[in-house]
Write a protein that holds these residues in place. Structure first.
Motif, PDB file in Angstrom:
ATOM      1  N   GLN A  75       0.824  -1.203   0.000  1.00  0.00           N
ATOM      2  CA  GLN A  75       0.000   0.000   0.000  1.00  0.00           C
ATOM      3  C   GLN A  75       0.862   1.259   0.000  1.00  0.00           C
ATOM      4  OE1 GLN A  75      -3.603  -0.272   2.628  1.00  0.00           O
ATOM      5  NE2 GLN A  75      -2.715  -2.244   3.196  1.00  0.00           N
ATOM      6  N   ASP A  76       2.021   1.182   0.649  1.00  0.00           N
ATOM      7  CA  ASP A  76       2.958   2.302   0.677  1.00  0.00           C
ATOM      8  C   ASP A  76       4.248   1.861   0.004  1.00  0.00           C
ATOM      9  OD1 ASP A  76       4.741   4.370   1.240  1.00  0.00           O
ATOM     10  OD2 ASP A  76       3.895   4.753   3.215  1.00  0.00           O
ATOM     11  N   ALA A  77       4.342   2.111  -1.300  1.00  0.00           N
ATOM     12  CA  ALA A  77       5.492   1.634  -2.074  1.00  0.00           C
ATOM     13  C   ALA A  77       6.795   2.279  -1.604  1.00  0.00           C
ATOM     14  CB  ALA A  77       5.267   1.918  -3.563  1.00  0.00           C
ATOM     15  N   ARG A  78       6.751   3.547  -1.305  1.00  0.00           N
ATOM     16  CA  ARG A  78       7.976   4.236  -0.889  1.00  0.00           C
ATOM     17  C   ARG A  78       8.496   3.699   0.442  1.00  0.00           C
ATOM     18  NH1 ARG A  78       9.022  10.796  -0.614  1.00  0.00           N
ATOM     19  NH2 ARG A  78      11.176  10.663   0.092  1.00  0.00           N
ATOM     20  N   ALA A  79       7.602   3.442   1.390  1.00  0.00           N
ATOM     21  CA  ALA A  79       8.023   2.923   2.689  1.00  0.00           C
ATOM     22  C   ALA A  79       8.660   1.545   2.548  1.00  0.00           C
ATOM     23  CB  ALA A  79       6.838   2.870   3.647  1.00  0.00           C
ATOM     24  N   MET A  80       8.100   0.686   1.680  1.00  0.00           N
ATOM     25  CA  MET A  80       8.683  -0.631   1.460  1.00  0.00           C
ATOM     26  C   MET A  80      10.048  -0.499   0.797  1.00  0.00           C
ATOM     27  SD  MET A  80       8.259  -3.930   1.896  1.00  0.00           S
ATOM     28  CE  MET A  80       6.503  -4.294   2.084  1.00  0.00           C
ATOM     29  N   LYS A  81      10.175   0.408  -0.153  1.00  0.00           N
ATOM     30  CA  LYS A  81      11.469   0.658  -0.791  1.00  0.00           C
ATOM     31  C   LYS A  81      12.487   1.130   0.235  1.00  0.00           C
ATOM     32  CE  LYS A  81      12.505   4.520  -2.286  1.00  0.00           C
ATOM     33  NZ  LYS A  81      13.281   5.702  -1.788  1.00  0.00           N
ATOM     34  N   ASP A  82      12.109   2.088   1.065  1.00  0.00           N
ATOM     35  CA  ASP A  82      13.029   2.621   2.069  1.00  0.00           C
ATOM     36  C   ASP A  82      13.488   1.533   3.039  1.00  0.00           C
ATOM     37  OD1 ASP A  82      12.830   5.124   0.941  1.00  0.00           O
ATOM     38  OD2 ASP A  82      11.409   5.893   2.417  1.00  0.00           O
ATOM     39  N   PHE A  83      12.567   0.659   3.414  1.00  0.00           N
ATOM     40  CA  PHE A  83      12.924  -0.449   4.304  1.00  0.00           C
ATOM     41  C   PHE A  83      13.977  -1.353   3.673  1.00  0.00           C
ATOM     42  CE2 PHE A  83      12.051  -5.005   4.840  1.00  0.00           C
ATOM     43  CZ  PHE A  83      12.511  -5.176   6.139  1.00  0.00           C
ATOM     44  N   LEU A  84      13.759  -1.749   2.427  1.00  0.00           N
ATOM     45  CA  LEU A  84      14.695  -2.653   1.759  1.00  0.00           C
ATOM     46  C   LEU A  84      16.073  -2.011   1.585  1.00  0.00           C
ATOM     47  CD1 LEU A  84      12.287  -4.131  -0.924  1.00  0.00           C
ATOM     48  CD2 LEU A  84      13.271  -5.366   1.000  1.00  0.00           C
ATOM     49  N   VAL A  85      16.098  -0.721   1.335  1.00  0.00           N
ATOM     50  CA  VAL A  85      17.362  -0.020   1.152  1.00  0.00           C
ATOM     51  C   VAL A  85      18.072   0.192   2.488  1.00  0.00           C
ATOM     52  CG1 VAL A  85      18.393   2.184   0.457  1.00  0.00           C
ATOM     53  CG2 VAL A  85      16.658   1.110  -0.993  1.00  0.00           C
ATOM     54  N   GLU A  86      17.362   0.704   3.482  1.00  0.00           N
ATOM     55  CA  GLU A  86      17.992   1.113   4.734  1.00  0.00           C
ATOM     56  C   GLU A  86      18.337  -0.060   5.650  1.00  0.00           C
ATOM     57  OE1 GLU A  86      15.404   3.980   6.521  1.00  0.00           O
ATOM     58  OE2 GLU A  86      15.396   5.255   4.718  1.00  0.00           O
ATOM     59  N   PHE A  87      17.484  -1.072   5.685  1.00  0.00           N
ATOM     60  CA  PHE A  87      17.697  -2.175   6.623  1.00  0.00           C
ATOM     61  C   PHE A  87      18.397  -3.377   5.994  1.00  0.00           C
ATOM     62  CE2 PHE A  87      14.523   0.357   8.701  1.00  0.00           C
ATOM     63  CZ  PHE A  87      14.809   0.219  10.052  1.00  0.00           C
ATOM     64  N   LEU A  88      18.198  -3.594   4.690  1.00  0.00           N
ATOM     65  CA  LEU A  88      18.725  -4.801   4.057  1.00  0.00           C
ATOM     66  C   LEU A  88      19.779  -4.523   2.989  1.00  0.00           C
ATOM     67  CD1 LEU A  88      15.415  -6.860   3.766  1.00  0.00           C
ATOM     68  CD2 LEU A  88      17.055  -6.775   5.652  1.00  0.00           C
ATOM     69  N   GLY A  89      19.998  -3.259   2.638  1.00  0.00           N
ATOM     70  CA  GLY A  89      21.085  -2.910   1.730  1.00  0.00           C
ATOM     71  C   GLY A  89      20.789  -3.044   0.258  1.00  0.00           C
ATOM     72  N   PHE A  90      19.517  -3.133  -0.142  1.00  0.00           N
ATOM     73  CA  PHE A  90      19.179  -3.183  -1.558  1.00  0.00           C
ATOM     74  C   PHE A  90      19.490  -1.835  -2.217  1.00  0.00           C
ATOM     75  CE2 PHE A  90      17.026  -6.913  -0.241  1.00  0.00           C
ATOM     76  CZ  PHE A  90      16.668  -7.649  -1.363  1.00  0.00           C
ATOM     77  N   LYS A  91      19.697  -1.874  -3.527  1.00  0.00           N
ATOM     78  CA  LYS A  91      19.893  -0.661  -4.319  1.00  0.00           C
ATOM     79  C   LYS A  91      18.779  -0.539  -5.348  1.00  0.00           C
ATOM     80  CE  LYS A  91      24.895  -0.122  -3.829  1.00  0.00           C
ATOM     81  NZ  LYS A  91      24.766   1.099  -3.031  1.00  0.00           N
ATOM     82  N   VAL A  92      18.407   0.699  -5.650  1.00  0.00           N
ATOM     83  CA  VAL A  92      17.316   0.956  -6.587  1.00  0.00           C
ATOM     84  C   VAL A  92      17.848   0.934  -8.020  1.00  0.00           C
ATOM     85  CG1 VAL A  92      15.518   2.567  -7.285  1.00  0.00           C
ATOM     86  CG2 VAL A  92      16.101   2.325  -4.858  1.00  0.00           C
ATOM     87  N   SER A  93      17.240   0.122  -8.869  1.00  0.00           N
ATOM     88  CA  SER A  93      17.616   0.037 -10.281  1.00  0.00           C
ATOM     89  C   SER A  93      16.763   0.941 -11.154  1.00  0.00           C
ATOM     90  CB  SER A  93      17.490  -1.410 -10.783  1.00  0.00           C
ATOM     91  OG  SER A  93      18.332  -2.277 -10.060  1.00  0.00           O
ATOM     92  N   ASP A  94      15.440   0.933 -10.939  1.00  0.00           N
ATOM     93  CA  ASP A  94      14.512   1.736 -11.735  1.00  0.00           C
ATOM     94  C   ASP A  94      13.441   2.324 -10.827  1.00  0.00           C
ATOM     95  OD1 ASP A  94      14.363   0.807 -15.119  1.00  0.00           O
ATOM     96  OD2 ASP A  94      15.856   0.016 -13.735  1.00  0.00           O
ATOM     97  N   VAL A  95      12.960   3.499 -11.204  1.00  0.00           N
ATOM     98  CA  VAL A  95      11.871   4.178 -10.488  1.00  0.00           C
ATOM     99  C   VAL A  95      10.789   4.509 -11.506  1.00  0.00           C
ATOM    100  CG1 VAL A  95      11.195   6.194  -9.142  1.00  0.00           C
ATOM    101  CG2 VAL A  95      13.474   5.187  -8.833  1.00  0.00           C
ATOM    102  N   ILE A  96       9.543   4.180 -11.165  1.00  0.00           N
ATOM    103  CA  ILE A  96       8.412   4.438 -12.056  1.00  0.00           C
ATOM    104  C   ILE A  96       7.500   5.471 -11.415  1.00  0.00           C
ATOM    105  CG2 ILE A  96       6.623   3.403 -13.474  1.00  0.00           C
ATOM    106  CD1 ILE A  96       9.413   2.071 -13.770  1.00  0.00           C
ATOM    107  N   GLY A  97       7.351   6.624 -12.067  1.00  0.00           N
ATOM    108  CA  GLY A  97       6.430   7.638 -11.579  1.00  0.00           C
ATOM    109  C   GLY A  97       6.833   8.204 -10.227  1.00  0.00           C
ATOM    110  N   GLN A  98       5.873   8.829  -9.561  1.00  0.00           N
ATOM    111  CA  GLN A  98       6.097   9.458  -8.266  1.00  0.00           C
ATOM    112  C   GLN A  98       5.644   8.510  -7.156  1.00  0.00           C
ATOM    113  OE1 GLN A  98       7.591  12.443  -8.031  1.00  0.00           O
ATOM    114  NE2 GLN A  98       7.582  12.413  -5.788  1.00  0.00           N
ATOM    115  N   ASN A  99       6.593   7.781  -6.571  1.00  0.00           N
ATOM    116  CA  ASN A  99       6.301   6.831  -5.487  1.00  0.00           C
ATOM    117  C   ASN A  99       5.307   5.754  -5.900  1.00  0.00           C
ATOM    118  OD1 ASN A  99       8.004   8.291  -3.737  1.00  0.00           O
ATOM    119  ND2 ASN A  99       6.331   9.682  -3.196  1.00  0.00           N
ATOM    120  N   PHE A 100       5.344   5.365  -7.184  1.00  0.00           N
ATOM    121  CA  PHE A 100       4.442   4.321  -7.675  1.00  0.00           C
ATOM    122  C   PHE A 100       5.113   2.953  -7.712  1.00  0.00           C
ATOM    123  CE2 PHE A 100       2.811   1.891 -11.389  1.00  0.00           C
ATOM    124  CZ  PHE A 100       1.575   1.545 -10.857  1.00  0.00           C
ATOM    125  N   ALA A 101       6.315   2.866  -8.280  1.00  0.00           N
ATOM    126  CA  ALA A 101       6.967   1.572  -8.413  1.00  0.00           C
ATOM    127  C   ALA A 101       8.483   1.727  -8.330  1.00  0.00           C
ATOM    128  CB  ALA A 101       6.574   0.892  -9.719  1.00  0.00           C
TER     129      ALA A 101
END
Length: 291
Positions: A143-169
């Protein structure tokens, strides 16, 4: 090539009311090999390891937990300390499944349970006549795509490859694969789990095996823009979608900036047609509450 504390997508565990039917599709259609079946819990894999997929017989369909591989024991401890500092509820401080050396499990955003671990026992399955090479990624519709992204990056060390729209994907990676977790804003479900194969011809054979059982692909083969993979999809009994894919983009530059797509540019989703995928996105299963 590990990018952070998590180095690999490990496995997915799911509840299903149609236990035997789920196993039939996983083995006879997708081509996974059965490691062990206790009658209410089955372990399957494509690669020579104990499991990459777990089915749990249950009274309701849903996502049990997501297994992620920590790069080392030190990385596991780093994640554990971050999780504790973030006040996420830890379910167990020992391995959540059999054939695993060390690990712990906790409840993350939107009630998804994550099992972080090091070391899984190998399992020699022997040659197979068909089937994928390995488990590749999952697609979550939080439901909150940005919060899930932030969790994966900050806590688990994932990196963002692509961003779709404004906090959509967001498409996120933990190694050279373009994505291990894809996030698209939605109802809170896990939409699909994906398996890598060698050739686009394998996607056609998947369709043939489904047809022989009176089933159909729901989409594909299709070429995605984000990730570049060619993919085909079918629905399994618990409501989740299975993806078989090939030709996924590999990113070897750790510093490669994310590719940004306009929300109006639907080629991130479909480069070969105009299908917009709204009914495709209606499938999925929700996380189940664990004690």
């Amino acid at each position: 090539m590990a990018l952070g504390a998590v180095s690999e997508m490990g496995y997915l565990a799911m509840r299903t009311r149609a236990y035997e039917e789920s196993l039939q599709l996983a083995t006879e259609v997708l081509g996974l090999r059965l490691t062990r079946d206790s009658g209410d819990r089955a372990y399957l894999a494509a690669a020579d390891r104990h499991h990459e997929l777990v089915y749990v017989k249950g009274d309701a369909d849903g996502i049990d937990h997501i297994g992620l591989v920590a790069e080392s024991a030190e990385s596991l401890e780093v994640i554990r300390k971050k999780v504790e500092a973030g006040r996420f509820r830890i379910i167990t401080r020992s391995p959540f499944e059999e054939a695993i050396g060390e690990g712990f499990a906790f409840v993350g955003p939107e009630n998804y349970v994550f099992h972080i671990y090091t070391g899984m026992a190998g399992h020699r399955h022997g040659p197979a006549s068909f089937g994928p090479d390995r488990y590749g990624h999952i697609n979550i519709h939080p439901q909150d795509a940005r919060a899930m992204k932030d969790f994966l990056v900050e806590f688990l060390g994932f990196k963002v490859s692509d961003v779709i729209g404004q906090n959509f994907a967001y498409f996120l990676r933990c190694n050279a694969d373009h994505h291990g977790v894809a996030i698209i804003k939605g109802r809170g479900s896990l939409h699909h789990h994906a398996w890598q194969t060698q050739s686009i011809a394998d996607l056609g054979r998947l369709g043939d095996r489904l047809f022989a059982l009176g089933r159909r692909l729901i989409w594909g083969p299709v070429r995605h823009g984000a990730g570049h993979n060619i993919a085909a999809y079918y629905v399994e009994p618990n409501g989740t979608v299975v993806e078989l894919y090939t030709d996924l983009e590999q990113i070897h530059d750790e510093l490669r900036p994310p590719i940004e797509w306009s929300a109006d540019d639907r080629t991130w989703f479909n480069r070969w047609g105009v299908y917009n995928g709204e009914d495709f996105r209606s499938h999925g299963a929700f996380p189940v509450e664990l004690a």
